[in-house]
Design a protein around this motif. Structure first.
Motif, PDB file in Angstrom:
ATOM      1  N   TYR A  11      16.142   1.876   1.548  1.00  0.00           N
ATOM      2  CA  TYR A  11      14.530   2.354   0.932  1.00  0.00           C
ATOM      3  C   TYR A  11      13.590   2.875   2.282  1.00  0.00           C
ATOM      4  O   TYR A  11      12.869   3.178   2.333  1.00  0.00           O
ATOM      5  CB  TYR A  11      13.454   1.815   0.209  1.00  0.00           C
ATOM      6  CG  TYR A  11      14.824   1.504  -1.327  1.00  0.00           C
ATOM      7  CD1 TYR A  11      15.054   3.391  -1.864  1.00  0.00           C
ATOM      8  CD2 TYR A  11      14.973   0.415  -1.873  1.00  0.00           C
ATOM      9  CE1 TYR A  11      15.939   2.917  -3.515  1.00  0.00           C
ATOM     10  CE2 TYR A  11      16.115   0.511  -3.047  1.00  0.00           C
ATOM     11  CZ  TYR A  11      16.364   1.625  -3.472  1.00  0.00           C
ATOM     12  OH  TYR A  11      17.260   1.206  -4.700  1.00  0.00           O
ATOM     13  N   HIS A  14      12.683   5.494   4.133  1.00  0.00           N
ATOM     14  CA  HIS A  14      12.306   7.133   3.776  1.00  0.00           C
ATOM     15  C   HIS A  14      10.857   7.208   3.931  1.00  0.00           C
ATOM     16  O   HIS A  14      10.115   8.165   3.545  1.00  0.00           O
ATOM     17  CB  HIS A  14      12.540   6.440   1.977  1.00  0.00           C
ATOM     18  CG  HIS A  14      13.788   7.098   1.485  1.00  0.00           C
ATOM     19  ND1 HIS A  14      13.906   8.322   1.412  1.00  0.00           N
ATOM     20  CD2 HIS A  14      14.160   5.984   0.582  1.00  0.00           C
ATOM     21  CE1 HIS A  14      14.987   7.901   0.978  1.00  0.00           C
ATOM     22  NE2 HIS A  14      15.836   6.799   0.467  1.00  0.00           N
ATOM     23  N   PHE A  15      10.269   5.803   4.623  1.00  0.00           N
ATOM     24  CA  PHE A  15       8.785   6.051   5.245  1.00  0.00           C
ATOM     25  C   PHE A  15       8.532   5.272   6.580  1.00  0.00           C
ATOM     26  O   PHE A  15       6.759   5.635   6.844  1.00  0.00           O
ATOM     27  CB  PHE A  15       8.171   4.629   4.689  1.00  0.00           C
ATOM     28  CG  PHE A  15       8.317   4.601   2.797  1.00  0.00           C
ATOM     29  CD1 PHE A  15       6.874   5.102   1.975  1.00  0.00           C
ATOM     30  CD2 PHE A  15       8.654   3.455   2.072  1.00  0.00           C
ATOM     31  CE1 PHE A  15       7.526   5.159   1.044  1.00  0.00           C
ATOM     32  CE2 PHE A  15       8.676   3.462   1.158  1.00  0.00           C
ATOM     33  CZ  PHE A  15       8.182   4.259   0.421  1.00  0.00           C
ATOM     34  N   ILE A  17       8.981   7.968  10.269  1.00  0.00           N
ATOM     35  CA  ILE A  17       9.117   9.168  10.731  1.00  0.00           C
ATOM     36  C   ILE A  17       9.905   8.908  11.542  1.00  0.00           C
ATOM     37  O   ILE A  17      11.446   9.308  11.438  1.00  0.00           O
ATOM     38  CB  ILE A  17       7.967  10.227  11.273  1.00  0.00           C
ATOM     39  CG1 ILE A  17       7.225  10.070   9.719  1.00  0.00           C
ATOM     40  CG2 ILE A  17       8.235  11.221  12.407  1.00  0.00           C
ATOM     41  CD1 ILE A  17       5.147  10.409  10.351  1.00  0.00           C
ATOM     42  N   PHE A  62       3.187   0.738   3.586  1.00  0.00           N
ATOM     43  CA  PHE A  62       4.456   1.517   3.215  1.00  0.00           C
ATOM     44  C   PHE A  62       5.097   0.072   2.844  1.00  0.00           C
ATOM     45  O   PHE A  62       6.294   0.635   2.804  1.00  0.00           O
ATOM     46  CB  PHE A  62       4.935   2.656   4.178  1.00  0.00           C
ATOM     47  CG  PHE A  62       4.249   2.922   4.426  1.00  0.00           C
ATOM     48  CD1 PHE A  62       4.052   4.394   3.539  1.00  0.00           C
ATOM     49  CD2 PHE A  62       2.832   3.103   5.551  1.00  0.00           C
ATOM     50  CE1 PHE A  62       3.148   5.409   3.823  1.00  0.00           C
ATOM     51  CE2 PHE A  62       2.085   4.304   5.589  1.00  0.00           C
ATOM     52  CZ  PHE A  62       1.826   5.724   5.011  1.00  0.00           C
ATOM     53  N   THR A  64       8.198  -1.884   0.803  1.00  0.00           N
ATOM     54  CA  THR A  64       9.436  -1.850   0.199  1.00  0.00           C
ATOM     55  C   THR A  64       9.573  -2.460  -0.851  1.00  0.00           C
ATOM     56  O   THR A  64      10.665  -2.759  -1.329  1.00  0.00           O
ATOM     57  CB  THR A  64      10.443  -1.109   0.953  1.00  0.00           C
ATOM     58  OG1 THR A  64      10.434  -1.963   1.293  1.00  0.00           O
ATOM     59  CG2 THR A  64      10.136   0.235   1.767  1.00  0.00           C
ATOM     60  N   ARG A  92      -0.077   8.884   1.566  1.00  0.00           N
ATOM     61  CA  ARG A  92       1.019   9.499   1.994  1.00  0.00           C
ATOM     62  C   ARG A  92       2.215   8.641   1.667  1.00  0.00           C
ATOM     63  O   ARG A  92       2.879   9.637   1.713  1.00  0.00           O
ATOM     64  CB  ARG A  92       0.864   8.641   3.504  1.00  0.00           C
ATOM     65  CG  ARG A  92      -0.448   9.570   4.372  1.00  0.00           C
ATOM     66  CD  ARG A  92      -0.782   8.249   5.857  1.00  0.00           C
ATOM     67  NE  ARG A  92       0.396   8.433   6.709  1.00  0.00           N
ATOM     68  CZ  ARG A  92       0.631   7.663   7.270  1.00  0.00           C
ATOM     69  NH1 ARG A  92      -0.541   7.125   7.844  1.00  0.00           N
ATOM     70  NH2 ARG A  92       1.313   7.112   8.279  1.00  0.00           N
ATOM     71  N   LYS A  93       1.755   7.455   0.746  1.00  0.00           N
ATOM     72  CA  LYS A  93       2.966   7.133   0.325  1.00  0.00           C
ATOM     73  C   LYS A  93       3.525   7.536  -0.807  1.00  0.00           C
ATOM     74  O   LYS A  93       4.294   7.868  -0.804  1.00  0.00           O
ATOM     75  CB  LYS A  93       2.770   5.921  -0.202  1.00  0.00           C
ATOM     76  CG  LYS A  93       4.072   4.637  -0.238  1.00  0.00           C
ATOM     77  CD  LYS A  93       3.079   3.535  -0.379  1.00  0.00           C
ATOM     78  CE  LYS A  93       4.639   2.431  -0.828  1.00  0.00           C
ATOM     79  NZ  LYS A  93       4.387   0.539  -0.750  1.00  0.00           N
ATOM     80  N   GLU A  95       3.174  10.910  -0.893  1.00  0.00           N
ATOM     81  CA  GLU A  95       3.915  11.962   0.038  1.00  0.00           C
ATOM     82  C   GLU A  95       5.559  11.531  -0.331  1.00  0.00           C
ATOM     83  O   GLU A  95       6.402  12.417  -0.796  1.00  0.00           O
ATOM     84  CB  GLU A  95       3.421  12.419   0.365  1.00  0.00           C
ATOM     85  CG  GLU A  95       2.337  13.393   0.354  1.00  0.00           C
ATOM     86  CD  GLU A  95       1.356  13.716   1.839  1.00  0.00           C
ATOM     87  OE1 GLU A  95       1.902  13.585   2.664  1.00  0.00           O
ATOM     88  OE2 GLU A  95      -0.096  14.167   1.889  1.00  0.00           O
ATOM     89  N   CYS A  96       5.692  10.728   0.710  1.00  0.00           N
ATOM     90  CA  CYS A  96       6.871  10.099   1.000  1.00  0.00           C
ATOM     91  C   CYS A  96       7.917   9.524  -0.175  1.00  0.00           C
ATOM     92  O   CYS A  96       9.161  10.567  -0.288  1.00  0.00           O
ATOM     93  CB  CYS A  96       7.030   8.703   1.596  1.00  0.00           C
ATOM     94  SG  CYS A  96       5.832   8.761   2.619  1.00  0.00           S
ATOM     95  N   SER A 100      11.116  11.591  -1.817  1.00  0.00           N
ATOM     96  CA  SER A 100      12.760  11.267  -2.191  1.00  0.00           C
ATOM     97  C   SER A 100      13.643  11.373  -3.096  1.00  0.00           C
ATOM     98  O   SER A 100      12.145  10.152  -4.204  1.00  0.00           O
ATOM     99  CB  SER A 100      12.479   9.555  -1.883  1.00  0.00           C
ATOM    100  OG  SER A 100      13.719   8.568  -1.336  1.00  0.00           O
TER     101      SER A 100
END
Length: 678
Positions: A11, A14-15, A17, A62, A64, A92-93, A95-96, A100
């Motif tokens: 996972y 997904h966080f 870039i 972020f 997981t 921001r999290k 949004e991620c 997904s």
């Protein structure tokens, strides 16, 4: 780390870039962190299985953990996982997660920004925007999100509350103890800010405008334990990251992760593991839960050595280079030449800065001299050393962790000779499998070095021993009336495939033509175990004294072995009270052995100077002086030489790549006056 196989996380991408390249040292340091925190979470979930429980991650970022633990089935249906962080991080999290499908599938049905609380709210995963310093708001937001203060609860602070001011982080700890009936507070953060590595660590976070605001008040494991117990928790157990690594990872797993990538920075890895710690405070029905349910023993202690607080302290002088050219090197070699007017030291190879590059392997040879100094002067007198470059002729010596051994016999040209052996360019490339014999002389423009001719080296190259580095090398003498050759004894080291060596080689160098031959001394039943990064010194010209080093289990030794060249036998000295150490240096003056610096895995008890009476035998450990934050000293990857008619030891260079905190060099030559130990 996931890309390089250190652990599995389906996972994390997904966080992220962009995946930036990091060194194996950083990977291994973060591996210990992931291993430790993941073990604590899984152990809690196992210990509370079958009953409603909750986890509250403070400053989750972020992370997981919820997704990874759900994937392996550790998050059973009665567990609720809360994450708390600043609003901008939570946004921001969210949004991620919204971008997904796999993250949303793991969470199940959820709502965003519910009941006036900013965040994301599922049945078992709840992400809350809240400031940990505003405790009333935090408590209200948790209650709005469904947290129950009567349930068994794990609160996690993974490198999070260390950035809060001390009053706020201590208030959070006390609030948690008073608010939850059956709870545990699991913290992973930095310790020991006052030694060389700790100062570099502190400066790194200050340079990022993220100073460690609680570390000065709670600098070690004992103060951290007291911090929680004095704020309402029934008990608190503490371990360093390296202790947890040893407890949790099996021997096979440890060996596997160290070999995932080419790696040769054991010192900084061990130091990083001693400068991060796991604190597990607990109360109610969860009191001492980790030791009870996960079978984790109490903190490892060293009963052989005395309390570090009560050790006497060394006095030293930090010498200034007169030319303004500092000796910023580590993993280098040195050879000393002395006369009645002073001493001269060659510095060969190593890692450091230069005028043309920031950091790298150094091909330039430096030359230190100290002329007309009063060897009998007081400890506080100011001494200046000259540092200049050496002109090389047909020589490239940009190697690390080699040995540089001065030969006792001069060549037919009357020049002093030095044997450079072993070393590496990188963990993938060993060099100098056959020794290089260098002649040293002073030309019109300064000192020069050239390769002494040796036809034997070319013919015997195929018969060279296995290439190695981090070995030891000394020049010993046979009791002959007219010696015609030198005997350089080499012991141990490590190889490209991380094999730890225990062989003993005797290199013979003929004075007349610098021809070289080598033989291996047959193994004996009584001999030191295989090791690397140990130290060797000469005692009474004919005996090699080997101390410390790292073994195949990646743990430091605390033993002393003597090898007689004349008899070709080993014997061990039985000496109590000596700290384990490796990557140190050593020297013998009379019947006293001096061990300088090194690294071990004992938090807050890193080696200073050990004085061993070889005739008794007995020893006294001395702590290093209090550090100057403006000039931190790390006594590993250095060299040392005995000077001033055996009244002092000079420590040259040292330092290392300090985890993710940057590369640090000892910018001063250190003089340790040996008269203080009489």
């Amino acid at each position: 780390m996931v890309k390089n196989g250190y652990f599995r996380d389906d996972y994390i991408h997904h966080f992220v870039i962009k995946c930036s390249r990091r060194t194996p040292l950083i990977h291994l340091g973060y591996y210990m962190r992931v291993l430790t925190v993941d073990f604590a979470l899984r152990s809690f979930l196992d210990a509370t299985s079958g009953q409603p429980t909750q986890i509250i991650s403070c400053g989750a970022g972020f992370d997981t953990s919820f997704f990874r633990l759900s994937f392996i089935g550790s998050i059973h249906q009665d567990v609720c996982f809360y994450e708390v962080d600043f609003t901008e991080v939570v946004d921001r999290k969210v949004e991620c997660i919204l971008g997904s499908e796999s993250l949303q599938e793991c969470i199940g049905p959820f709502e965003v920004n519910e009941n006036g609380v900013r965040g994301l709210f599922g049945s078992q995963y709840r992400l809350i925007a809240s400031d940990l310093q505003a405790l009333d708001e935090l408590e209200s937001n948790l209650m709005q999100a469904g947290a129950a203060f009567s349930l068994p609860t794990l609160l996690l602070a993974e490198c999070a509350i260390c950035y809060m001011d001390e009053a706020s982080s201590s208030s959070l700890i006390q609030w948690a103890a008073s608010s939850f009936e059956d709870a545990t507070f699991v913290t992973y953060e930095q310790i020991h800010p006052d030694d060389g590595f700790g100062i570099v660590m502190q400066k790194h976070f200050e340079s990022m405008n993220s100073p460690l605001l609680s570390l000065t008040k709670f600098p070690d494991l004992d103060s951290q334990e007291h911090r929680y117990v004095s704020r309402g928790w029934s008990s608190c157990s503490v371990w360093t990251a390296f202790e947890m690594f040893r407890q949790v990872a099996s021997p096979d797993e440890r060996l596997k992760v160290v070999n995932l990538e080419p790696f040769d920075e054991m010192e900084e890895w061990h130091l990083e593991g001693c400068h991060f710690a796991l604190m597990v405070a607990s109360k109610g029905c969860l009191t001492d839960w980790l030791r009870k349910f996960a079978d984790v023993p109490p903190r490892l202690t060293d009963s052989v050595v005395s309390d570090p607080i009560n050790k006497p302290q060394v006095q030293w002088e930090l010498l200034e280079p007169e030319s303004g050219r500092a000796v910023c090197r580590f993993a280098h070699g040195t050879a000393m030449f002395g006369d009645k007017n002073g001493f001269e030291i060659l510095i060969v190879g190593g890692f450091g800065p230069s005028e043309n590059s920031l950091h790298g392997r150094r091909h330039e040879v430096l030359y230190i001299q100290n002329r007309n100094q009063d060897a009998g002067g007081p400890l506080t007198c100011r001494r200046i050393v000259d540092v200049e470059g050496v002109l090389l002729e047909n020589v490239k010596l940009g190697v690390l962790h080699h040995t540089c051994t001065r030969l006792s016999l001069r060549g037919p040209d009357g020049l002093t000779r030095v044997m450079v052996y072993g070393g590496r360019h990188s963990p993938r490339r060993a060099v100098n499998a056959w020794p290089i014999i260098l002649s040293v002389f002073r030309g019109e423009t300064g000192p020069r070095m050239t390769v002494a001719s040796s036809d034997t080296a070319a013919t015997c190259w195929n018969n060279a021993p296995v290439p190695r580095w981090r070995h030891s090398s000394v020049c010993l003498k046979y009791p002959t009336p007219a010696p015609i050759q030198d005997y350089v004894v080499v012991f141990g080291g490590r190889t490209l495939d991380f094999k730890v060596l225990g062989d003993l080689l005797v290199w013979t160098i003929r004075a007349s033509d610098a021809s070289i031959s080598c033989r291996e001394v047959p193994h004996q039943r009584d001999r030191p175990s295989a090791r690397f990064s140990h130290s060797a010194a000469v005692w009474d010209e004919k005996t090699m004294v080997v101390t410390g080093g790292l073994g195949e289990d990646m743990l430091p030794h605390r033993d002393i072995w003597c090898f007689s060249l004349e008899e070709e036998t080993w014997h061990e000295l039985d000496i109590a009270g000596m700290l384990p150490r490796y990557c140190h240096t050593s020297a013998v003056c009379g019947d006293h052995l001096f061990l300088i610096g090194g690294v071990n895995t004992l938090p807050g008890n890193q080696p200073g100077v050990c004085v061993v009476d070889l005739s008794a035998p007995s020893c006294i450990e001395y702590a290093l002086p209090d550090q100057n934050p403006a000039c931190p000293i790390m006594l590993h990857n250095h060299t040392s030489e005995v000077v001033d008619d055996e009244t002092a030891i000079l420590v040259v260079g040292g330092g290392g790549n300090c985890f993710s905190f940057g590369t640090a060099f000892n910018s001063r030559v250190i003089r340790i006056d040996l008269r203080q130990f009489r």
